[in-house]
Design a protein around this motif. Sequence first.
Motif, PDB file in Angstrom:
ATOM      1  N   VAL A 178       0.850  -1.207   0.000  1.00  0.00           N
ATOM      2  CA  VAL A 178       0.000   0.000   0.000  1.00  0.00           C
ATOM      3  C   VAL A 178       0.877   1.244   0.000  1.00  0.00           C
ATOM      4  O   VAL A 178       0.635   2.200  -0.742  1.00  0.00           O
ATOM      5  CB  VAL A 178      -0.975  -0.027   1.205  1.00  0.00           C
ATOM      6  CG1 VAL A 178      -1.657   1.318   1.385  1.00  0.00           C
ATOM      7  CG2 VAL A 178      -2.005  -1.138   1.021  1.00  0.00           C
ATOM      8  N   ASN A 179       1.910   1.233   0.830  1.00  0.00           N
ATOM      9  CA  ASN A 179       2.810   2.378   0.863  1.00  0.00           C
ATOM     10  C   ASN A 179       3.467   2.601  -0.496  1.00  0.00           C
ATOM     11  O   ASN A 179       3.566   3.741  -0.963  1.00  0.00           O
ATOM     12  CB  ASN A 179       3.878   2.208   1.939  1.00  0.00           C
ATOM     13  CG  ASN A 179       4.933   3.281   1.816  1.00  0.00           C
ATOM     14  OD1 ASN A 179       6.011   3.039   1.276  1.00  0.00           O
ATOM     15  ND2 ASN A 179       4.619   4.472   2.267  1.00  0.00           N
ATOM     16  N   GLY A 180       3.918   1.521  -1.129  1.00  0.00           N
ATOM     17  CA  GLY A 180       4.544   1.653  -2.440  1.00  0.00           C
ATOM     18  C   GLY A 180       3.619   2.307  -3.452  1.00  0.00           C
ATOM     19  O   GLY A 180       4.036   3.166  -4.226  1.00  0.00           O
ATOM     20  N   LEU A 181       2.355   1.933  -3.414  1.00  0.00           N
ATOM     21  CA  LEU A 181       1.366   2.537  -4.316  1.00  0.00           C
ATOM     22  C   LEU A 181       1.250   4.042  -4.080  1.00  0.00           C
ATOM     23  O   LEU A 181       1.347   4.832  -5.021  1.00  0.00           O
ATOM     24  CB  LEU A 181       0.005   1.865  -4.126  1.00  0.00           C
ATOM     25  CG  LEU A 181      -1.150   2.501  -4.885  1.00  0.00           C
ATOM     26  CD1 LEU A 181      -0.976   2.307  -6.387  1.00  0.00           C
ATOM     27  CD2 LEU A 181      -2.469   1.917  -4.430  1.00  0.00           C
ATOM     28  N   PHE A 182       1.061   4.437  -2.829  1.00  0.00           N
ATOM     29  CA  PHE A 182       0.927   5.871  -2.540  1.00  0.00           C
ATOM     30  C   PHE A 182       2.229   6.621  -2.791  1.00  0.00           C
ATOM     31  O   PHE A 182       2.210   7.776  -3.228  1.00  0.00           O
ATOM     32  CB  PHE A 182       0.413   6.097  -1.117  1.00  0.00           C
ATOM     33  CG  PHE A 182      -1.044   5.769  -0.965  1.00  0.00           C
ATOM     34  CD1 PHE A 182      -2.001   6.405  -1.733  1.00  0.00           C
ATOM     35  CD2 PHE A 182      -1.460   4.815  -0.063  1.00  0.00           C
ATOM     36  CE1 PHE A 182      -3.341   6.101  -1.621  1.00  0.00           C
ATOM     37  CE2 PHE A 182      -2.807   4.492   0.077  1.00  0.00           C
ATOM     38  CZ  PHE A 182      -3.748   5.144  -0.713  1.00  0.00           C
ATOM     39  N   HIS A 183       3.345   5.969  -2.530  1.00  0.00           N
ATOM     40  CA  HIS A 183       4.646   6.583  -2.793  1.00  0.00           C
ATOM     41  C   HIS A 183       4.796   6.898  -4.285  1.00  0.00           C
ATOM     42  O   HIS A 183       5.269   7.970  -4.656  1.00  0.00           O
ATOM     43  CB  HIS A 183       5.759   5.630  -2.333  1.00  0.00           C
ATOM     44  CG  HIS A 183       7.129   6.196  -2.479  1.00  0.00           C
ATOM     45  ND1 HIS A 183       7.771   6.839  -1.454  1.00  0.00           N
ATOM     46  CD2 HIS A 183       7.982   6.219  -3.534  1.00  0.00           C
ATOM     47  CE1 HIS A 183       8.965   7.235  -1.874  1.00  0.00           C
ATOM     48  NE2 HIS A 183       9.109   6.872  -3.135  1.00  0.00           N
ATOM     49  N   LEU A 184       4.364   5.953  -5.117  1.00  0.00           N
ATOM     50  CA  LEU A 184       4.526   6.122  -6.559  1.00  0.00           C
ATOM     51  C   LEU A 184       3.512   7.075  -7.182  1.00  0.00           C
ATOM     52  O   LEU A 184       3.717   7.515  -8.312  1.00  0.00           O
ATOM     53  CB  LEU A 184       4.459   4.758  -7.249  1.00  0.00           C
ATOM     54  CG  LEU A 184       5.643   3.843  -6.961  1.00  0.00           C
ATOM     55  CD1 LEU A 184       5.420   2.481  -7.598  1.00  0.00           C
ATOM     56  CD2 LEU A 184       6.957   4.462  -7.442  1.00  0.00           C
ATOM     57  N   LEU A 185       2.454   7.410  -6.495  1.00  0.00           N
ATOM     58  CA  LEU A 185       1.449   8.321  -7.054  1.00  0.00           C
ATOM     59  C   LEU A 185       1.869   9.789  -6.991  1.00  0.00           C
ATOM     60  O   LEU A 185       1.465  10.580  -7.837  1.00  0.00           O
ATOM     61  CB  LEU A 185       0.114   8.156  -6.313  1.00  0.00           C
ATOM     62  CG  LEU A 185      -0.693   6.928  -6.668  1.00  0.00           C
ATOM     63  CD1 LEU A 185      -1.928   6.832  -5.763  1.00  0.00           C
ATOM     64  CD2 LEU A 185      -1.098   6.946  -8.134  1.00  0.00           C
ATOM     65  N   TRP A 186       2.667  10.150  -6.010  1.00  0.00           N
ATOM     66  CA  TRP A 186       2.941  11.566  -5.784  1.00  0.00           C
ATOM     67  C   TRP A 186       3.705  12.214  -6.940  1.00  0.00           C
ATOM     68  O   TRP A 186       3.293  13.263  -7.448  1.00  0.00           O
ATOM     69  CB  TRP A 186       3.694  11.767  -4.465  1.00  0.00           C
ATOM     70  CG  TRP A 186       3.832  13.204  -4.129  1.00  0.00           C
ATOM     71  CD1 TRP A 186       2.934  13.975  -3.429  1.00  0.00           C
ATOM     72  CD2 TRP A 186       4.893  14.078  -4.520  1.00  0.00           C
ATOM     73  NE1 TRP A 186       3.394  15.267  -3.359  1.00  0.00           N
ATOM     74  CE2 TRP A 186       4.596  15.358  -4.026  1.00  0.00           C
ATOM     75  CE3 TRP A 186       6.062  13.905  -5.233  1.00  0.00           C
ATOM     76  CZ2 TRP A 186       5.430  16.458  -4.211  1.00  0.00           C
ATOM     77  CZ3 TRP A 186       6.899  14.999  -5.436  1.00  0.00           C
ATOM     78  CH2 TRP A 186       6.585  16.252  -4.928  1.00  0.00           C
ATOM     79  N   SER A 187       4.821  11.631  -7.353  1.00  0.00           N
ATOM     80  CA  SER A 187       5.659  12.262  -8.390  1.00  0.00           C
ATOM     81  C   SER A 187       4.938  12.489  -9.712  1.00  0.00           C
ATOM     82  O   SER A 187       5.060  13.570 -10.291  1.00  0.00           O
ATOM     83  CB  SER A 187       6.937  11.452  -8.614  1.00  0.00           C
ATOM     84  OG  SER A 187       7.800  11.610  -7.520  1.00  0.00           O
ATOM     85  N   PRO A 188       4.173  11.510 -10.225  1.00  0.00           N
ATOM     86  CA  PRO A 188       3.461  11.797 -11.480  1.00  0.00           C
ATOM     87  C   PRO A 188       2.441  12.929 -11.327  1.00  0.00           C
ATOM     88  O   PRO A 188       2.277  13.733 -12.245  1.00  0.00           O
ATOM     89  CB  PRO A 188       2.752  10.484 -11.817  1.00  0.00           C
ATOM     90  CG  PRO A 188       3.431   9.442 -11.025  1.00  0.00           C
ATOM     91  CD  PRO A 188       4.039  10.116  -9.839  1.00  0.00           C
ATOM     92  N   LEU A 189       1.787  12.991 -10.179  1.00  0.00           N
ATOM     93  CA  LEU A 189       0.830  14.083  -9.968  1.00  0.00           C
ATOM     94  C   LEU A 189       1.541  15.428  -9.969  1.00  0.00           C
ATOM     95  O   LEU A 189       1.113  16.375 -10.633  1.00  0.00           O
ATOM     96  CB  LEU A 189       0.072  13.886  -8.652  1.00  0.00           C
ATOM     97  CG  LEU A 189      -0.903  12.725  -8.597  1.00  0.00           C
ATOM     98  CD1 LEU A 189      -1.414  12.514  -7.173  1.00  0.00           C
ATOM     99  CD2 LEU A 189      -2.060  12.946  -9.556  1.00  0.00           C
ATOM    100  N   PHE A 190       2.626  15.513  -9.224  1.00  0.00           N
ATOM    101  CA  PHE A 190       3.340  16.788  -9.091  1.00  0.00           C
ATOM    102  C   PHE A 190       4.079  17.149 -10.374  1.00  0.00           C
ATOM    103  O   PHE A 190       3.913  18.248 -10.900  1.00  0.00           O
ATOM    104  CB  PHE A 190       4.336  16.713  -7.922  1.00  0.00           C
ATOM    105  CG  PHE A 190       4.902  18.044  -7.529  1.00  0.00           C
ATOM    106  CD1 PHE A 190       4.398  18.719  -6.430  1.00  0.00           C
ATOM    107  CD2 PHE A 190       5.945  18.623  -8.243  1.00  0.00           C
ATOM    108  CE1 PHE A 190       4.930  19.950  -6.053  1.00  0.00           C
ATOM    109  CE2 PHE A 190       6.479  19.850  -7.878  1.00  0.00           C
ATOM    110  CZ  PHE A 190       5.966  20.521  -6.778  1.00  0.00           C
TER     111      PHE A 190
END
Length: 156
Positions: free
Chosen positions: A83-95
């Motif tokens: 779960v952490n890996g998923l949320f970790h990987l979402l931030w950079s593409p959004l920003f």
Amino acid sequence: MADLNLPLIAAIAWMVALCLIGGLMTPRADWYAKLRKPSWQPPGWAFGPGWTIILGLAAWAAVRAWNAGTPAQQADVLILFGVNGLFHLLWSPLFFKLQRPDWALIEVPFLWASVLAMVIGLWPIDQLAALLILPYLGWVAFAASLNWKVVDLNPR
């Protein structure tokens, strides 16, 4: 083959994947260079080594918890880190990729909660493993304040 330490290999693969994918999702574009940023933002070169150390500590925590846990606890470790890996990987593409610091800021509480869940979930399994996650928790809190300030300084 008996000498292979699969939990260690998996933890290192998790760490390397997060670092590599995160780095690939963080282009240094003109858009980012033109953003107004707070004076207290760390220099760009510090992010790569910082994330490597933080995720290295998290990988160490994963191995410790896996080795100390029961099969049910090992399943919890997989869920927490997945779960952490998923949320970790979402931030950079959004920003960076979508150029939406405001959307990335909305995602930050989920990332922070996933890191907090790691601390709480690992504590009964291995207290040192839980403590190894604290730099990650602190960095995400700092990064959230930095993200907020970027949004504040750069209204859409």
